[in-house]
Structure formats: structure tokens, C-alpha cells
Design a protein around this motif. Sequence first.
Motif, PDB file in Angstrom:
ATOM      1  N   PRO A 114       0.825  -1.164  -0.098  1.00 56.43           N
ATOM      2  CA  PRO A 114      -0.220  -0.034  -0.104  1.00 56.43           C
ATOM      3  C   PRO A 114       0.764   1.267   0.051  1.00 56.43           C
ATOM      4  CG  PRO A 114      -1.036  -1.642   1.571  1.00 56.43           C
ATOM      5  CD  PRO A 114       0.406  -2.116   1.079  1.00 56.43           C
ATOM      6  N   MET A 115       1.928   1.287   0.782  1.00 54.34           N
ATOM      7  CA  MET A 115       2.943   2.547   0.864  1.00 54.34           C
ATOM      8  C   MET A 115       3.525   2.760  -0.604  1.00 54.34           C
ATOM      9  SD  MET A 115       2.242   4.012   3.597  1.00 54.34           S
ATOM     10  CE  MET A 115       3.353   5.089   3.705  1.00 54.34           C
ATOM     11  N   ASP A 116       3.963   1.608  -1.085  1.00 56.01           N
ATOM     12  CA  ASP A 116       4.665   1.663  -2.465  1.00 56.01           C
ATOM     13  C   ASP A 116       3.679   2.311  -3.634  1.00 56.01           C
ATOM     14  OD1 ASP A 116       7.004   1.260  -1.479  1.00 56.01           O
ATOM     15  OD2 ASP A 116       6.972  -0.958  -2.146  1.00 56.01           O
ATOM     16  N   TYR A 117       2.487   1.754  -3.500  1.00 61.05           N
ATOM     17  CA  TYR A 117       1.493   2.448  -4.597  1.00 61.05           C
ATOM     18  C   TYR A 117       0.986   3.593  -4.219  1.00 61.05           C
ATOM     19  CZ  TYR A 117      -3.113   2.706  -6.555  1.00 61.05           C
ATOM     20  OH  TYR A 117      -4.097   3.037  -7.568  1.00 61.05           O
ATOM     21  N   LEU A 118       0.883   4.137  -2.977  1.00 60.18           N
ATOM     22  CA  LEU A 118       0.792   5.304  -2.702  1.00 60.18           C
ATOM     23  C   LEU A 118       1.796   6.232  -3.100  1.00 60.18           C
ATOM     24  CD1 LEU A 118      -1.021   7.742  -1.328  1.00 60.18           C
ATOM     25  CD2 LEU A 118      -0.030   7.016   0.932  1.00 60.18           C
ATOM     26  N   LEU A 119       3.122   5.906  -2.850  1.00 62.82           N
ATOM     27  CA  LEU A 119       4.387   6.860  -3.278  1.00 62.82           C
ATOM     28  C   LEU A 119       4.067   6.655  -4.659  1.00 62.82           C
ATOM     29  CD1 LEU A 119       6.898   8.046  -2.906  1.00 62.82           C
ATOM     30  CD2 LEU A 119       7.957   5.878  -2.871  1.00 62.82           C
ATOM     31  N   ARG A 120       4.165   5.808  -5.478  1.00 64.77           N
ATOM     32  CA  ARG A 120       4.008   5.877  -6.906  1.00 64.77           C
ATOM     33  C   ARG A 120       2.771   6.709  -7.581  1.00 64.77           C
ATOM     34  NH1 ARG A 120       7.442   2.436  -5.867  1.00 64.77           N
ATOM     35  NH2 ARG A 120       8.592   1.159  -7.301  1.00 64.77           N
ATOM     36  N   LEU A 121       1.483   6.735  -7.065  1.00 66.02           N
ATOM     37  CA  LEU A 121       0.496   7.463  -7.192  1.00 66.02           C
ATOM     38  C   LEU A 121       0.824   8.850  -7.067  1.00 66.02           C
ATOM     39  CD1 LEU A 121      -2.610   7.755  -7.871  1.00 66.02           C
ATOM     40  CD2 LEU A 121      -3.070   7.509  -5.652  1.00 66.02           C
ATOM     41  N   ARG A 122       1.510   9.448  -5.722  1.00 65.04           N
ATOM     42  CA  ARG A 122       1.855  10.396  -5.561  1.00 65.04           C
ATOM     43  C   ARG A 122       2.850  11.139  -6.623  1.00 65.04           C
ATOM     44  NH1 ARG A 122       2.840  10.633   1.021  1.00 65.04           N
ATOM     45  NH2 ARG A 122       0.580  11.011   1.513  1.00 65.04           N
ATOM     46  N   VAL A 123       3.916  10.618  -6.931  1.00 60.30           N
ATOM     47  CA  VAL A 123       4.770  10.924  -7.996  1.00 60.30           C
ATOM     48  C   VAL A 123       4.069  10.984  -9.347  1.00 60.30           C
ATOM     49  CG1 VAL A 123       6.918  10.102  -9.188  1.00 60.30           C
ATOM     50  CG2 VAL A 123       6.748   9.874  -6.786  1.00 60.30           C
ATOM     51  N   ALA A 124       3.177  10.085  -9.705  1.00 62.04           N
ATOM     52  CA  ALA A 124       2.464  10.228 -10.876  1.00 62.04           C
ATOM     53  C   ALA A 124       1.707  11.750 -11.081  1.00 62.04           C
ATOM     54  CB  ALA A 124       1.610   9.158 -11.372  1.00 62.04           C
ATOM     55  N   LEU A 125       1.017  11.922  -9.812  1.00 57.46           N
ATOM     56  CA  LEU A 125       0.497  13.246  -9.835  1.00 57.46           C
ATOM     57  C   LEU A 125       1.298  14.123  -9.827  1.00 57.46           C
ATOM     58  CD1 LEU A 125      -2.193  12.377  -6.823  1.00 57.46           C
ATOM     59  CD2 LEU A 125      -2.631  12.610  -9.279  1.00 57.46           C
ATOM     60  N   ALA A 126       2.220  14.258  -9.240  1.00 58.55           N
ATOM     61  CA  ALA A 126       3.399  15.464  -9.343  1.00 58.55           C
ATOM     62  C   ALA A 126       3.995  15.308 -10.628  1.00 58.55           C
ATOM     63  CB  ALA A 126       4.669  15.159  -8.627  1.00 58.55           C
ATOM     64  N   LYS A 127       4.271  14.581 -11.323  1.00 57.62           N
ATOM     65  CA  LYS A 127       4.622  14.315 -12.740  1.00 57.62           C
ATOM     66  C   LYS A 127       3.643  15.256 -13.442  1.00 57.62           C
ATOM     67  CE  LYS A 127       6.959  10.695 -14.309  1.00 57.62           C
ATOM     68  NZ  LYS A 127       7.170   9.191 -14.639  1.00 57.62           N
ATOM     69  N   ASP A 128       2.431  14.963 -13.393  1.00 58.06           N
ATOM     70  CA  ASP A 128       1.452  15.523 -14.229  1.00 58.06           C
ATOM     71  C   ASP A 128       1.205  17.046 -14.110  1.00 58.06           C
ATOM     72  OD1 ASP A 128       0.489  13.214 -15.438  1.00 58.06           O
ATOM     73  OD2 ASP A 128      -1.302  12.811 -14.501  1.00 58.06           O
ATOM     74  N   ARG A 129       1.346  17.244 -12.688  1.00 63.94           N
ATOM     75  CA  ARG A 129       1.186  18.783 -12.212  1.00 63.94           C
ATOM     76  C   ARG A 129       2.588  19.789 -12.875  1.00 63.94           C
ATOM     77  NH1 ARG A 129      -2.177  20.563  -8.076  1.00 63.94           N
ATOM     78  NH2 ARG A 129      -3.555  19.022  -7.600  1.00 63.94           N
ATOM     79  N   LEU A 130       3.547  18.905 -12.876  1.00 68.28           N
ATOM     80  CA  LEU A 130       4.696  19.692 -13.388  1.00 68.28           C
ATOM     81  C   LEU A 130       4.893  19.838 -14.875  1.00 68.28           C
ATOM     82  CD1 LEU A 130       7.473  17.962 -11.247  1.00 68.28           C
ATOM     83  CD2 LEU A 130       6.794  20.293 -10.975  1.00 68.28           C
ATOM     84  N   ARG A 131       4.157  18.811 -15.460  1.00 64.10           N
ATOM     85  CA  ARG A 131       4.107  18.721 -16.914  1.00 64.10           C
ATOM     86  C   ARG A 131       3.108  20.060 -17.465  1.00 64.10           C
ATOM     87  NH1 ARG A 131       2.944  13.160 -17.950  1.00 64.10           N
ATOM     88  NH2 ARG A 131       5.094  12.225 -16.713  1.00 64.10           N
ATOM     89  N   PHE A 132       1.796  19.764 -16.779  1.00 64.73           N
ATOM     90  CA  PHE A 132       0.732  20.305 -17.449  1.00 64.73           C
ATOM     91  C   PHE A 132       0.254  21.676 -16.682  1.00 64.73           C
ATOM     92  CE2 PHE A 132       0.402  15.880 -18.716  1.00 64.73           C
ATOM     93  CZ  PHE A 132       0.772  16.077 -19.999  1.00 64.73           C
ATOM     94  N   GLY A 133       0.566  21.767 -15.171  1.00 59.79           N
ATOM     95  CA  GLY A 133      -0.010  22.697 -14.472  1.00 59.79           C
ATOM     96  C   GLY A 133       0.927  23.884 -14.283  1.00 59.79           C
ATOM     97  N   GLY A 134       2.094  23.711 -14.647  1.00 57.82           N
ATOM     98  CA  GLY A 134       2.861  25.032 -14.258  1.00 57.82           C
ATOM     99  C   GLY A 134       3.177  25.371 -12.721  1.00 57.82           C
ATOM    100  N   ALA A 135       2.942  24.494 -11.850  1.00 60.31           N
ATOM    101  CA  ALA A 135       2.865  24.832 -10.421  1.00 60.31           C
ATOM    102  C   ALA A 135       4.366  24.762  -9.869  1.00 60.31           C
ATOM    103  CB  ALA A 135       2.105  23.718  -9.658  1.00 60.31           C
ATOM    104  N   ARG A 136       4.580  25.591  -8.716  1.00 68.34           N
ATOM    105  CA  ARG A 136       5.748  25.575  -8.168  1.00 68.34           C
ATOM    106  C   ARG A 136       5.930  24.425  -7.370  1.00 68.34           C
ATOM    107  NH1 ARG A 136       5.090  31.059  -4.908  1.00 68.34           N
ATOM    108  NH2 ARG A 136       5.030  29.597  -3.371  1.00 68.34           N
ATOM    109  N   LEU A 137       7.149  24.109  -6.977  1.00 67.44           N
ATOM    110  CA  LEU A 137       7.470  22.778  -6.538  1.00 67.44           C
ATOM    111  C   LEU A 137       6.789  22.615  -5.047  1.00 67.44           C
ATOM    112  CD1 LEU A 137      11.202  22.393  -7.400  1.00 67.44           C
ATOM    113  CD2 LEU A 137       9.452  21.185  -8.414  1.00 67.44           C
ATOM    114  N   THR A 138       6.940  23.892  -4.280  1.00 74.82           N
ATOM    115  CA  THR A 138       5.907  23.636  -3.024  1.00 74.82           C
ATOM    116  C   THR A 138       4.663  23.476  -2.866  1.00 74.82           C
ATOM    117  OG1 THR A 138       5.703  26.064  -3.003  1.00 74.82           O
ATOM    118  CG2 THR A 138       7.731  25.373  -1.893  1.00 74.82           C
ATOM    119  N   GLU A 139       4.091  23.904  -4.047  1.00 73.17           N
ATOM    120  CA  GLU A 139       2.615  23.657  -4.312  1.00 73.17           C
ATOM    121  C   GLU A 139       2.440  22.024  -4.782  1.00 73.17           C
ATOM    122  OE1 GLU A 139       1.525  28.146  -6.141  1.00 73.17           O
ATOM    123  OE2 GLU A 139       1.840  26.495  -7.454  1.00 73.17           O
ATOM    124  N   VAL A 140       3.250  21.572  -5.464  1.00 74.80           N
ATOM    125  CA  VAL A 140       3.317  20.214  -5.887  1.00 74.80           C
ATOM    126  C   VAL A 140       3.545  19.465  -4.694  1.00 74.80           C
ATOM    127  CG1 VAL A 140       4.322  18.344  -7.505  1.00 74.80           C
ATOM    128  CG2 VAL A 140       3.940  20.736  -8.289  1.00 74.80           C
TER     129      VAL A 140
END
Length: 107
Positions: free
Chosen positions: A50-76
Motif C-alpha cells: 500500500p505504501m509503495d502504491y501510494l508513493l507511486r501515485l503521488r509521484v504520478a500526480l506530481a509529474k502531471d502537475r509539473l508537466r501540465f500545471g506549471g505549479a511551483r515545487l512547494t505547491e506540487v
Amino acid sequence: MDAHGEQQARRAVDDVPAVAIARRAETHGTEARAELAFAERFVSVVGLSPMDYLLRLRVALAKDRLRFGGARLTEVAAACGYRSVSAFSTAFRRVVGVALGGYALRT
């Protein structure tokens, strides 16, 4: 190995989620055994803890936000459940193999 080294080694093993859950199951009864059963079933179905799944999910969300959202690292980091960019950057690097800041600059 001296007593301090043994203590550090034991802490390192206890930090492994499955080991920590199993030890709690041994000492804390029904609730911990249910948690262990859940974790084992989750791994058998998903292929990750469960923890590895959650970590990978969080990273996938971060990658999307960084690619498409233009958000700052603190926001991500905050949007992905981390209180500090440093902690998230460490987790991100462990999964992706690239530093969070470097990934953000490339996208």
C-alpha cells in the motif's frame, strides 16, 4: 557489531512497512492482524505494498502537475501530501531516478 550498531540495524528493519506491520500484528492483536491481512491482500492484487502504491501515485500526480500545471515545487509537494519539498524530492528521486527540481526544469 556493537549494541549501537545492532540497534540501528533493528530500526532499519523495523522501517520496512511489511516488517513493521507484522511486528505490530504480533504484539497488538486483532487490529494489527487485520492490517497485515489487508497489506498481504493488497500486494497480491496490486503487486505493490500500500505504501509503495501510494508513493507511486503521488509521484504520478506530481509529474502531471509539473508537466501540465506549471505549479511551483512547494505547491506540487503540498498537493501530493508532503509538508516539505525536501521530503518529497527524496521520494520522487527514489521512484523516478531524477531529482524533482531537475525533472521540473526539463518539462
